[in-house]
Design a protein around this motif. Structure first.
Motif, PDB file in Angstrom:
ATOM      1  N   GLU A   1      -8.329  17.327   5.631  1.00  0.00           N
ATOM      2  CA  GLU A   1      -8.651  18.201   6.884  1.00  0.00           C
ATOM      3  C   GLU A   1      -8.091  19.471   6.484  1.00  0.00           C
ATOM      4  OE1 GLU A   1      -6.338  16.277   9.924  1.00  0.00           O
ATOM      5  OE2 GLU A   1      -6.403  14.311   9.040  1.00  0.00           O
ATOM      6  N   ILE A   2      -9.075  20.562   7.373  1.00  0.00           N
ATOM      7  CA  ILE A   2      -8.645  21.755   7.127  1.00  0.00           C
ATOM      8  C   ILE A   2      -8.359  22.513   8.764  1.00  0.00           C
ATOM      9  CG2 ILE A   2      -9.658  23.916   6.727  1.00  0.00           C
ATOM     10  CD1 ILE A   2     -11.601  22.523   4.624  1.00  0.00           C
ATOM     11  N   ALA A   3      -7.221  23.040   8.599  1.00  0.00           N
ATOM     12  CA  ALA A   3      -6.833  23.561   9.944  1.00  0.00           C
ATOM     13  C   ALA A   3      -6.332  24.964   9.661  1.00  0.00           C
ATOM     14  CB  ALA A   3      -5.439  22.950  10.426  1.00  0.00           C
ATOM     15  N   GLU A   4      -5.903  25.840  10.522  1.00  0.00           N
ATOM     16  CA  GLU A   4      -5.585  27.118  10.192  1.00  0.00           C
ATOM     17  C   GLU A   4      -4.648  27.255   9.379  1.00  0.00           C
ATOM     18  OE1 GLU A   4      -4.762  31.477  12.754  1.00  0.00           O
ATOM     19  OE2 GLU A   4      -6.258  29.592  13.433  1.00  0.00           O
ATOM     20  N   GLY A   5      -4.711  27.895   8.435  1.00  0.00           N
ATOM     21  CA  GLY A   5      -3.646  28.288   7.417  1.00  0.00           C
ATOM     22  C   GLY A   5      -3.211  27.065   6.387  1.00  0.00           C
ATOM     23  N   MET A   6      -4.070  25.972   6.459  1.00  0.00           N
ATOM     24  CA  MET A   6      -3.815  25.091   5.458  1.00  0.00           C
ATOM     25  C   MET A   6      -4.761  24.051   5.343  1.00  0.00           C
ATOM     26  SD  MET A   6      -1.104  22.268   7.484  1.00  0.00           S
ATOM     27  CE  MET A   6      -0.241  23.588   8.423  1.00  0.00           C
ATOM     28  N   ALA A   7      -4.610  23.277   4.276  1.00  0.00           N
ATOM     29  CA  ALA A   7      -5.609  22.198   4.170  1.00  0.00           C
ATOM     30  C   ALA A   7      -4.856  21.052   3.393  1.00  0.00           C
ATOM     31  CB  ALA A   7      -6.562  22.448   2.860  1.00  0.00           C
ATOM     32  N   THR A   8      -5.146  19.798   4.129  1.00  0.00           N
ATOM     33  CA  THR A   8      -4.228  18.585   3.841  1.00  0.00           C
ATOM     34  C   THR A   8      -5.223  17.464   3.323  1.00  0.00           C
ATOM     35  OG1 THR A   8      -2.896  19.233   5.568  1.00  0.00           O
ATOM     36  CG2 THR A   8      -2.760  16.819   4.745  1.00  0.00           C
TER      37      THR A   8
ATOM     38  N   ALA B   1      -6.924  27.960   0.590  1.00  0.00           N
ATOM     39  CA  ALA B   1      -6.581  26.363   0.749  1.00  0.00           C
ATOM     40  C   ALA B   1      -8.200  25.620   1.250  1.00  0.00           C
ATOM     41  CB  ALA B   1      -5.403  26.230   1.667  1.00  0.00           C
ATOM     42  N   GLN B   2      -8.691  26.243   1.988  1.00  0.00           N
ATOM     43  CA  GLN B   2      -9.911  25.739   2.732  1.00  0.00           C
ATOM     44  C   GLN B   2     -11.108  25.580   1.703  1.00  0.00           C
ATOM     45  OE1 GLN B   2     -11.875  27.689   5.758  1.00  0.00           O
ATOM     46  NE2 GLN B   2     -13.595  26.205   5.995  1.00  0.00           N
ATOM     47  N   LYS B   3     -11.066  26.822   0.765  1.00  0.00           N
ATOM     48  CA  LYS B   3     -12.020  26.665  -0.563  1.00  0.00           C
ATOM     49  C   LYS B   3     -11.685  25.777  -1.236  1.00  0.00           C
ATOM     50  CE  LYS B   3     -13.542  31.698   0.201  1.00  0.00           C
ATOM     51  NZ  LYS B   3     -13.543  32.765  -0.092  1.00  0.00           N
ATOM     52  N   VAL B   4     -10.391  25.706  -1.858  1.00  0.00           N
ATOM     53  CA  VAL B   4      -9.914  24.634  -2.903  1.00  0.00           C
ATOM     54  C   VAL B   4     -10.334  23.437  -2.359  1.00  0.00           C
ATOM     55  CG1 VAL B   4      -7.936  23.955  -3.941  1.00  0.00           C
ATOM     56  CG2 VAL B   4      -8.271  26.411  -3.943  1.00  0.00           C
ATOM     57  N   ALA B   5      -9.838  22.965  -1.015  1.00  0.00           N
ATOM     58  CA  ALA B   5     -10.050  21.694  -0.543  1.00  0.00           C
ATOM     59  C   ALA B   5     -11.628  21.156  -0.595  1.00  0.00           C
ATOM     60  CB  ALA B   5      -9.319  21.665   0.903  1.00  0.00           C
ATOM     61  N   LEU B   6     -12.332  22.046   0.004  1.00  0.00           N
ATOM     62  CA  LEU B   6     -13.515  21.959  -0.016  1.00  0.00           C
ATOM     63  C   LEU B   6     -14.324  21.735  -1.743  1.00  0.00           C
ATOM     64  CD1 LEU B   6     -14.809  24.305   2.749  1.00  0.00           C
ATOM     65  CD2 LEU B   6     -14.674  21.941   2.764  1.00  0.00           C
TER      66      LEU B   6
ATOM     67  N   ARG C   1       0.874  -1.159  -0.009  1.00  0.00           N
ATOM     68  CA  ARG C   1       0.000  -0.018  -0.018  1.00  0.00           C
ATOM     69  C   ARG C   1       1.024   1.210  -0.041  1.00  0.00           C
ATOM     70  NH1 ARG C   1      -5.325   1.046  -0.327  1.00  0.00           N
ATOM     71  NH2 ARG C   1      -5.911   2.553   0.880  1.00  0.00           N
ATOM     72  N   VAL C   2       0.727   2.083  -0.894  1.00  0.00           N
ATOM     73  CA  VAL C   2       1.336   3.442  -0.961  1.00  0.00           C
ATOM     74  C   VAL C   2       0.384   4.541  -0.703  1.00  0.00           C
ATOM     75  CG1 VAL C   2       3.402   2.840  -2.379  1.00  0.00           C
ATOM     76  CG2 VAL C   2       1.026   3.619  -3.442  1.00  0.00           C
ATOM     77  N   ARG C   3       0.896   5.598   0.341  1.00  0.00           N
ATOM     78  CA  ARG C   3       0.211   6.490   0.822  1.00  0.00           C
ATOM     79  C   ARG C   3       0.828   7.946   0.126  1.00  0.00           C
ATOM     80  NH1 ARG C   3      -3.723   5.995   3.517  1.00  0.00           N
ATOM     81  NH2 ARG C   3      -3.873   7.888   4.362  1.00  0.00           N
ATOM     82  N   ALA C   4      -0.137   9.083   0.334  1.00  0.00           N
ATOM     83  CA  ALA C   4       0.199  10.390  -0.183  1.00  0.00           C
ATOM     84  C   ALA C   4      -0.655  11.349   0.709  1.00  0.00           C
ATOM     85  CB  ALA C   4       0.105  10.364  -1.770  1.00  0.00           C
ATOM     86  N   THR C   5       0.212  12.404   0.782  1.00  0.00           N
ATOM     87  CA  THR C   5      -0.397  13.599   1.671  1.00  0.00           C
ATOM     88  C   THR C   5      -0.063  14.908   0.720  1.00  0.00           C
ATOM     89  OG1 THR C   5      -0.317  12.590   3.886  1.00  0.00           O
ATOM     90  CG2 THR C   5      -0.437  14.852   3.671  1.00  0.00           C
ATOM     91  N   ILE C   6      -1.142  15.574   0.386  1.00  0.00           N
ATOM     92  CA  ILE C   6      -0.796  16.749  -0.040  1.00  0.00           C
ATOM     93  C   ILE C   6      -1.427  17.893   0.796  1.00  0.00           C
ATOM     94  CG2 ILE C   6      -1.582  18.559  -2.161  1.00  0.00           C
ATOM     95  CD1 ILE C   6      -2.045  15.815  -3.769  1.00  0.00           C
ATOM     96  N   THR C   7      -0.345  18.890   0.960  1.00  0.00           N
ATOM     97  CA  THR C   7      -0.871  19.994   1.894  1.00  0.00           C
ATOM     98  C   THR C   7      -0.921  21.238   1.071  1.00  0.00           C
ATOM     99  OG1 THR C   7       0.288  18.932   3.916  1.00  0.00           O
ATOM    100  CG2 THR C   7      -0.267  21.238   4.286  1.00  0.00           C
TER     101      THR C   7
END
Length: 80
Positions: free
Chosen positions: A36-43, A18-23, A2-8
């Motif tokens: 996940e949306i946190a202050e200043g970033m979306a992951t 980032a929040q609007k794009v992620a949503l 299994r391979v995993r990736a995370t884009i922040t």
């Protein structure tokens, strides 16, 4: 295997952009993907069994994120 990736996504106005794009991308999330949306970033995190599927998914996500950001700019919703 299994391979995993995370884009922040983060930047000067990250908490808004980032929040609007992620949503905007979230409806296309497959099972096993999370946003996940946190202050200043979306992951966005995800995994798959095939590296080729992972590469294609990253490519699609980045292209769609760019398009979503361009739309925000054109409709005047991007913070100054």
């Amino acid at each position: 295997m299994r391979v995993r990736a995370t884009i922040t996504m983060k930047g000067p106005q990250a908490s808004q952009i980032a929040q609007k794009v992620a949503l905007a991308l979230a409806p296309d999330n497959l099972s096993g993907m999370s946003t996940e949306i946190a202050e200043g970033m979306a992951t966005i995190s995800f995994g798959t069994e095939k590296i080729t599927t992972l590469i294609a998914t990253v490519d699609d996500l980045l292209m769609n994120a760019r398009i979503a950001e361009e739309v925000l700019e054109k409709v005047g919703k991007r913070p100054q």
